[in-house]
Motif scaffolding. Structure first.
Motif, PDB file in Angstrom:
ATOM      1  N   LYS A   1       0.885  -1.054   0.076  1.00 41.82           N
ATOM      2  CA  LYS A   1      -0.014   0.029  -0.049  1.00 41.82           C
ATOM      3  C   LYS A   1       0.976   1.226  -0.019  1.00 41.82           C
ATOM      4  CE  LYS A   1      -3.762   1.915   2.384  1.00 41.82           C
ATOM      5  NZ  LYS A   1      -4.892   1.740   3.587  1.00 41.82           N
TER       6      LYS A   1
ATOM      7  N   THR B   1       1.190   5.139  -0.061  1.00 39.97           N
ATOM      8  CA  THR B   1       0.116   6.445   0.080  1.00 39.97           C
ATOM      9  C   THR B   1       0.726   7.583  -0.560  1.00 39.97           C
ATOM     10  OG1 THR B   1       1.322   6.760   2.328  1.00 39.97           O
ATOM     11  CG2 THR B   1      -0.797   5.110   2.199  1.00 39.97           C
ATOM     12  N   LYS B   2       1.888   7.695  -0.605  1.00 40.10           N
ATOM     13  CA  LYS B   2       2.613   8.738  -1.164  1.00 40.10           C
ATOM     14  C   LYS B   2       3.288   8.572  -2.662  1.00 40.10           C
ATOM     15  CE  LYS B   2       3.543  11.189   2.974  1.00 40.10           C
ATOM     16  NZ  LYS B   2       4.681  11.730   3.863  1.00 40.10           N
TER      17      LYS B   2
ATOM     18  N   TYR C   1     -11.350   7.589   0.871  1.00 37.51           N
ATOM     19  CA  TYR C   1     -10.041   7.655   0.744  1.00 37.51           C
ATOM     20  C   TYR C   1      -9.361   6.136   0.815  1.00 37.51           C
ATOM     21  CZ  TYR C   1      -8.655   6.689   5.422  1.00 37.51           C
ATOM     22  OH  TYR C   1      -8.693   5.820   6.755  1.00 37.51           O
TER      23      TYR C   1
ATOM     24  N   ASN D   1      -7.506   4.732  -1.753  1.00 40.57           N
ATOM     25  CA  ASN D   1      -5.881   5.571  -2.113  1.00 40.57           C
ATOM     26  C   ASN D   1      -6.074   6.052  -3.353  1.00 40.57           C
ATOM     27  OD1 ASN D   1      -4.647   5.770   0.415  1.00 40.57           O
ATOM     28  ND2 ASN D   1      -3.804   3.490   0.007  1.00 40.57           N
TER      29      ASN D   1
ATOM     30  N   THR E   1      -5.325  10.905   2.760  1.00 37.58           N
ATOM     31  CA  THR E   1      -5.464   9.919   3.893  1.00 37.58           C
ATOM     32  C   THR E   1      -6.679  10.295   4.633  1.00 37.58           C
ATOM     33  OG1 THR E   1      -3.909  11.420   5.066  1.00 37.58           O
ATOM     34  CG2 THR E   1      -3.026   9.603   3.811  1.00 37.58           C
TER      35      THR E   1
END
Length: 302
Positions: free
Chosen positions: A22, A24-25, A250, A253, A258
């Motif tokens: 995962k 996230t950025k 969110y 993703n 977030t």
């Protein structure tokens, strides 16, 4: 050389090696093939099976527009006819292609300029700028109460004076943009994916509703996942001129954020420069690709 940026789900299989499942950025996507001539990015596209499809014949793009939902397929010919198949299009024989544009009651609307698939519905934009829907209306995505009309095997008129249709092959919601740059939406808003604000979150919109508080600028494109939407805005008075905004759930993703967002708010990234315009983007079921003016791609995934 074009670079690619990625974020979202990194599995089925893991696309970015030595990274968590995962992401996230946004991080830089590493190409397996180091041949520079094969790394020039012309267009980005994604679907629910995590693939990119380019259709060519004898080195040229075929002159048909093809759209695919979870339970339907449609082909727009260069003559303006639409042939489609699917369980919600023809219950008795879902594998048979039929000319659905010929079923439009108003014969003046039978020349189609654009087609877009939702999860279980197909939207047709006519040469007269009218939009019709055919297939399932389980979440009110045709602007009609699903209790009145759960599905239709004949196109029904949704809205007039439309310039663009926006939806997604896993979505039960749709956006329609008129010639005055006014945006309307209907269908599933249970995760705030239509962007009407927190007070309207959790609803299924049974009629087309005007979207307020849209960021300043011209709407270039909107693409929809199952529980979120992403909008590309161009403002000639800003630098960069093009920016992305998202709303919805969110947890998948696809937002590049977030937390849940119930109105369209800007996607920001440390990998975007202060003068880095967004050229193009694509949304799949659980991920988003972003092509920037510096020829990088951001990837958002479940």
């Amino acid at each position: 050389m074009n670079d690619c940026l990625f974020f979202g789900s990194n599995k089925y299989p893991i696309l970015i090696k030595n990274e968590p499942e995962k992401i996230t950025k946004p991080i830089q996507f590493k190409f397996e093939n180091e041949n520079e001539n094969e790394k020039q990015i012309k267009q980005i596209s994604s679907d629910e099976e995590f693939s990119t499809i380019f259709l060519f014949k004898n080195g040229k793009a075929i002159e048909y527009l093809i759209t695919v939902g979870y339970s339907n397929e449609a082909i727009l010919t260069i003559e303006g006819n639409v042939f489609a198949k699917g369980y919600d299009i023809k219950l008795k024989n879902p594998k048979e292609f039929i000319n659905i544009s010929s079923l439009i009651k108003n014969t003046n609307d039978r020349i189609i300029e654009d087609i877009v698939s939702g999860d279980s519905s197909i939207y047709l934009l006519t040469s007269n700028q009218n939009v019709y829907g055919i297939g399932a209306n389980y979440s009110g995505q045709f602007g009609v109460d699903y209790k009145t009309l759960s599905k239709t095997e004949k196109p029904i008129l949704m809205m007039k004076n439309v310039s663009k249709i926006f939806s997604g092959n896993s979505s039960f919601h749709v956006f329609l943009l008129n010639s005055n740059q006014e945006l309307f939406g209907c269908g599933d808003n249970t995760s705030g994916q239509i962007g009407l604000g927190e007070s309207r979150n959790g609803e299924e919109l049974k009629k087309l509703t005007k979207i307020q508080n849209i960021p300043k600028g011209k709407i270039i494109d909107i693409k929809c996942g199952s529980l979120y939407s992403i909008m590309l805005i161009e403002d000639q008075n800003q630098n960069p001129k093009r920016k992305l905004y998202s709303c919805g759930d969110y947890r998948y993703n696809g937002l590049g954020k977030t937390e849940d967002t119930y109105e369209f708010t800007e996607i920001k990234s440390s990998l975007f420069g202060n003068d880095d315009d967004i050229l193009d983007f694509s949304v799949g079921l659980n991920h988003t690709l972003i092509l920037t003016s510096k020829f990088k791609i951001d990837w958002i995934w479940k």
